[in-house]
Scaffold this motif. Structure first.
Motif, PDB file in Angstrom:
ATOM      1  N   MET A   1      -4.818   6.103  -2.835  1.00  0.00           N
ATOM      2  CA  MET A   1      -4.176   4.942  -2.218  1.00  0.00           C
ATOM      3  C   MET A   1      -3.920   3.928  -3.327  1.00  0.00           C
ATOM      4  O   MET A   1      -4.846   3.521  -4.036  1.00  0.00           O
TER       5      MET A   1
ATOM      6  N   VAL B   1       0.836  -1.203   0.000  1.00  0.00           N
ATOM      7  CA  VAL B   1       0.000   0.000   0.000  1.00  0.00           C
ATOM      8  C   VAL B   1       0.868   1.250   0.000  1.00  0.00           C
ATOM      9  O   VAL B   1       1.789   1.377   0.810  1.00  0.00           O
TER      10      VAL B   1
ATOM     11  N   ALA C   1      -3.711  12.675   2.447  1.00  0.00           N
ATOM     12  CA  ALA C   1      -3.629  11.714   1.352  1.00  0.00           C
ATOM     13  C   ALA C   1      -4.790  11.954   0.394  1.00  0.00           C
ATOM     14  O   ALA C   1      -5.888  12.328   0.813  1.00  0.00           O
TER      15      ALA C   1
ATOM     16  N   TYR D   1      -4.790   3.748  10.453  1.00  0.00           N
ATOM     17  CA  TYR D   1      -4.071   5.005  10.245  1.00  0.00           C
ATOM     18  C   TYR D   1      -4.279   5.960  11.412  1.00  0.00           C
ATOM     19  O   TYR D   1      -5.309   5.921  12.096  1.00  0.00           O
TER      20      TYR D   1
ATOM     21  N   TRP E   1      -8.489   7.974  -1.534  1.00  0.00           N
ATOM     22  CA  TRP E   1      -8.264   7.764  -0.099  1.00  0.00           C
ATOM     23  C   TRP E   1      -9.582   7.920   0.643  1.00  0.00           C
ATOM     24  O   TRP E   1     -10.455   8.697   0.270  1.00  0.00           O
TER      25      TRP E   1
ATOM     26  N   LEU F   1       0.399   5.560  -0.105  1.00  0.00           N
ATOM     27  CA  LEU F   1      -0.487   6.720  -0.076  1.00  0.00           C
ATOM     28  C   LEU F   1       0.158   7.848  -0.860  1.00  0.00           C
ATOM     29  O   LEU F   1       1.363   8.076  -0.756  1.00  0.00           O
TER      30      LEU F   1
END
Length: 221
Positions: A180, A121, A177, A157, A195, A123
């Motif tokens: 993603m 992943v 962000a 997060y 995001w 961002l």
């Protein structure tokens, strides 16, 4: 399963009850209310940060065509056609600055396959910078998926400001962000999603134990 993806939230966000691909488990960092294992330390940039064996995570990871154990004594190929979606985040119970949501990995192939490991992943920020998230040290187990079935991976997060009693966090402070990028385990099928939140994040991309991280895939059942 009739699971639908969540609508992107803008501005305020509703609080419900709710440690790293770029962040660390709250349990190991002393943050309350999070029982997830501590994330593996970051070892560099890219989707392969902190990868577990056979995690296959990261953009550019070579897809593996050899049969993979499915956890039942048999073997099936690794899933090569997984669609990534996400669900609405919830507040991690006992915290005011950590949110968590599920990444859904759905088998769009016609035959059963196995998914095992951590999704990669990244961002992408409104300021042009990027953040490759860290992974937890949780155990990796294979998940056998039939056509249309999905596995999940939890993404946690940390917000820059506490989530207030009214259900909102600051959208002014912190790192924001915008998208993603997710690569399923043992795959090169990288996908980009919006995001999930407009609230500013505590960007801890240089931390050993950040509060933003991703866990391994697990069964959705």
């Amino acid at each position: 399963m009739g699971i639908t993806t969540k609508a992107l939230r803008r501005g305020t966000m509703t609080v419900a009850t709710v440690a790293a691909v770029g962040a660390l488990g709250a349990c190991s960092t002393g943050q309350p209310g999070n029982s997830a294992p501590a994330p593996a330390p970051q070892s560099g940039n890219g989707g392969g940060v902190g990868a577990a064996p056979n995690a296959g995570t990261g953009q550019g990871s070579a897809a593996k065509s050899t049969p993979a154990a499915d956890g039942s004594g048999g073997s099936h190929p690794n899933c090569a056609n997984l669609k990534v979606t996400d669900k609405t985040p919830d507040l991690v119970p006992g915290t005011t600055t950590q949110m968590r949501f599920q990444l859904l990995l759905t088998n769009q192939g016609s035959a059963p396959c196995v998914v095992r490991g951590f999704p990669g992943v990244r961002l992408d920020g409104a300021d042009g910078s990027t953040w490759d998230l860290a992974r937890t040290n949780a155990d990796v187990t294979p998940v056998l998926l039939g056509h249309g079935e999905h596995a999940t991976a939890d993404l946690t997060y940390s917000t820059a400001a506490p989530i207030t009693g009214g259900g909102s966090g600051s959208t002014d402070s912190g790192w924001h962000a915008t998208t993603m990028t997710v690569t399923p385990p043992n795959s090169t099928n990288t996908q980009t999603l919006a995001w999930v939140d407009s609230v500013g994040l505590a960007k801890q991309d240089g931390a050993t134990h950040p509060g933003t991280y991703v866990g391994p895939v697990h069964s959705a059942k």
